[in-house]
Design a protein around this motif. Structure first.
Motif, mmCIF file in Angstrom:
data_model
loop_
_atom_site.group_PDB
_atom_site.id
_atom_site.type_symbol
_atom_site.label_atom_id
_atom_site.label_comp_id
_atom_site.label_asym_id
_atom_site.label_seq_id
_atom_site.Cartn_x
_atom_site.Cartn_y
_atom_site.Cartn_z
ATOM 1 N N TYR A 125 0.841 -1.197 0.000
ATOM 2 C CA TYR A 125 0.000 0.000 0.000
ATOM 3 C C TYR A 125 0.876 1.248 0.000
ATOM 4 O O TYR A 125 0.663 2.176 -0.790
ATOM 5 C CB TYR A 125 -0.936 0.004 1.208
ATOM 6 N N SER A 126 1.858 1.281 0.891
ATOM 7 C CA SER A 126 2.761 2.419 0.975
ATOM 8 C C SER A 126 3.534 2.604 -0.328
ATOM 9 O O SER A 126 3.734 3.723 -0.789
ATOM 10 C CB SER A 126 3.731 2.219 2.137
ATOM 11 N N ILE A 127 3.952 1.506 -0.946
ATOM 12 C CA ILE A 127 4.762 1.573 -2.170
ATOM 13 C C ILE A 127 3.910 2.064 -3.339
ATOM 14 O O ILE A 127 4.298 2.988 -4.053
ATOM 15 C CB ILE A 127 5.387 0.198 -2.460
ATOM 16 N N ILE A 128 2.750 1.473 -3.528
ATOM 17 C CA ILE A 128 1.905 1.831 -4.671
ATOM 18 C C ILE A 128 1.374 3.263 -4.544
ATOM 19 O O ILE A 128 1.374 4.016 -5.508
ATOM 20 C CB ILE A 128 0.718 0.839 -4.804
ATOM 21 N N HIS A 129 0.952 3.649 -3.353
ATOM 22 C CA HIS A 129 0.365 4.978 -3.161
ATOM 23 C C HIS A 129 1.386 6.031 -2.762
ATOM 24 O O HIS A 129 1.012 7.182 -2.522
ATOM 25 C CB HIS A 129 -0.748 4.901 -2.116
ATOM 26 N N GLN A 130 2.660 5.660 -2.658
ATOM 27 C CA GLN A 130 3.747 6.576 -2.292
ATOM 28 C C GLN A 130 3.444 7.308 -0.991
ATOM 29 O O GLN A 130 3.534 8.524 -0.903
ATOM 30 C CB GLN A 130 4.026 7.563 -3.417
ATOM 31 N N LYS A 131 3.052 6.533 0.009
ATOM 32 C CA LYS A 131 2.702 7.090 1.316
ATOM 33 C C LYS A 131 3.777 6.753 2.340
ATOM 34 O O LYS A 131 4.618 5.879 2.127
ATOM 35 C CB LYS A 131 1.357 6.528 1.784
ATOM 36 N N CYS A 132 3.698 7.438 3.478
ATOM 37 C CA CYS A 132 4.629 7.218 4.577
ATOM 38 C C CYS A 132 4.645 5.735 4.956
ATOM 39 O O CYS A 132 3.586 5.156 5.201
ATOM 40 C CB CYS A 132 4.190 8.067 5.768
ATOM 41 N N PRO A 133 5.817 5.108 5.043
ATOM 42 C CA PRO A 133 5.865 3.687 5.411
ATOM 43 C C PRO A 133 5.413 3.425 6.846
ATOM 44 O O PRO A 133 5.055 2.313 7.191
ATOM 45 C CB PRO A 133 7.336 3.311 5.251
ATOM 46 N N HIS A 134 5.423 4.468 7.670
ATOM 47 C CA HIS A 134 5.099 4.294 9.082
ATOM 48 C C HIS A 134 3.607 4.394 9.363
ATOM 49 O O HIS A 134 3.065 3.610 10.140
ATOM 50 C CB HIS A 134 5.856 5.337 9.915
ATOM 51 N N CYS A 135 2.918 5.357 8.723
ATOM 52 C CA CYS A 135 1.490 5.540 9.017
ATOM 53 C C CYS A 135 0.589 5.315 7.797
ATOM 54 O O CYS A 135 -0.617 5.205 7.935
ATOM 55 C CB CYS A 135 1.237 6.939 9.585
ATOM 56 N N HIS A 136 1.178 5.259 6.600
ATOM 57 C CA HIS A 136 0.448 5.047 5.341
ATOM 58 C C HIS A 136 -0.553 6.157 5.050
ATOM 59 O O HIS A 136 -1.521 5.941 4.329
ATOM 60 C CB HIS A 136 -0.265 3.690 5.318
ATOM 61 N N GLU A 137 -0.342 7.338 5.612
ATOM 62 C CA GLU A 137 -1.247 8.447 5.361
ATOM 63 C C GLU A 137 -0.538 9.671 4.798
ATOM 64 O O GLU A 137 -1.052 10.317 3.902
ATOM 65 C CB GLU A 137 -2.009 8.815 6.639
ATOM 66 N N GLY A 138 0.624 10.027 5.329
ATOM 67 C CA GLY A 138 1.344 11.208 4.850
ATOM 68 C C GLY A 138 2.067 10.931 3.546
ATOM 69 O O GLY A 138 2.344 9.787 3.199
ATOM 70 N N GLU A 139 2.355 12.006 2.807
ATOM 71 C CA GLU A 139 3.097 11.863 1.552
ATOM 72 C C GLU A 139 4.555 11.508 1.840
ATOM 73 O O GLU A 139 5.103 11.879 2.885
ATOM 74 C CB GLU A 139 3.027 13.169 0.743
ATOM 75 N N PHE A 140 5.186 10.814 0.908
ATOM 76 C CA PHE A 140 6.585 10.416 1.055
ATOM 77 C C PHE A 140 7.499 11.289 0.198
ATOM 78 O O PHE A 140 8.555 11.704 0.640
ATOM 79 C CB PHE A 140 6.738 8.946 0.657
ATOM 80 N N PHE A 141 7.066 11.575 -1.028
ATOM 81 C CA PHE A 141 7.888 12.360 -1.955
ATOM 82 C C PHE A 141 7.415 13.808 -2.014
ATOM 83 O O PHE A 141 6.255 14.115 -1.731
ATOM 84 C CB PHE A 141 7.816 11.761 -3.366
ATOM 85 N N VAL A 142 8.313 14.694 -2.433
ATOM 86 C CA VAL A 142 7.987 16.102 -2.622
ATOM 87 C C VAL A 142 6.923 16.238 -3.704
ATOM 88 O O VAL A 142 5.992 17.025 -3.577
ATOM 89 C CB VAL A 142 9.255 16.900 -2.985
ATOM 90 N N THR A 143 7.045 15.467 -4.783
ATOM 91 C CA THR A 143 6.062 15.477 -5.863
ATOM 92 C C THR A 143 5.684 14.044 -6.210
ATOM 93 O O THR A 143 6.508 13.140 -6.091
ATOM 94 C CB THR A 143 6.614 16.195 -7.116
ATOM 95 N N ARG A 144 4.450 13.849 -6.636
ATOM 96 C CA ARG A 144 4.003 12.512 -7.019
ATOM 97 C C ARG A 144 4.267 12.239 -8.497
ATOM 98 O O ARG A 144 4.073 11.139 -8.968
ATOM 99 C CB ARG A 144 2.514 12.350 -6.720
ATOM 100 N N ASN A 145 4.685 13.274 -9.242
ATOM 101 C CA ASN A 145 4.943 13.126 -10.670
ATOM 102 C C ASN A 145 6.392 12.686 -10.885
ATOM 103 O O ASN A 145 7.308 13.477 -10.664
ATOM 104 C CB ASN A 145 4.684 14.461 -11.378
#
Ligand SMILES: [Zn+2]
Length: 137
Positions: A9-29
């Motif tokens: 889930y975290s990998i596909i949606h590029q979310k925080c590995p810890h909570c799976h809610e916050g963004e991980f990257f500066v940009t999703r593009n």
């Protein structure tokens, strides 16, 4: 499609590995080449740091290498199956072109895969006794 609390889930949606809610990257593009692969300093939801130590993401190059080799093999097999009369030079150009076009995506995926190897899902709330290196100081 993929349930939270799973690393996929975290990998596909590029979310925080810890909570799976916050963004991980500066940009999703991934094709915003000036910011591709730039990781935020910490999660906007759970506040965990994404880089536990300087150079943490150097290890992601091994993941990137593995992804690139897998992609090259996949393109080679696809060309071999879909167009069996293609000569070797054209096949190499297909592989190199596919690798070049997907390089920004592989770069970003390698970083989030690497982070997911070391950061496990624990939800948004702080867990008693959790490793404080992941929290901002
Ligand atoms: Zn988070």
């Amino acid at each position: 499609m993929f349930a939270k609390q799973k690393k996929i889930y975290s990998i596909i949606h590029q979310k925080c590995p810890h909570c799976h809610e916050g963004e991980f990257f500066v940009t999703r593009n991934p094709f915003d080449l000036s910011k591709v692969g730039d990781v935020l300093p910490n999660c906007s939801v759970c506040k965990r740091k994404y880089e536990s130590e300087p150079g943490f993401y150097f290890g992601a190059l091994y993941v990137s290498y593995g992804l690139a080799v897998g992609l090259c093999i996949a393109i080679f097999v696809a060309v071999y199956v879909l167009a069996p009369d293609t000569d070797a030079t054209t096949t190499v150009w297909w592989v190199l072109g596919g690798l070049l076009l997907s390089a920004p995506i592989l770069y970003a995926w390698s970083k989030i895969l690497w982070a997911n190897m070391f950061i496990t899902y624990k939800g948004v709330e702080p867990v008693p006794g959790e490793d404080l290196r992941w929290l901002p100081r």
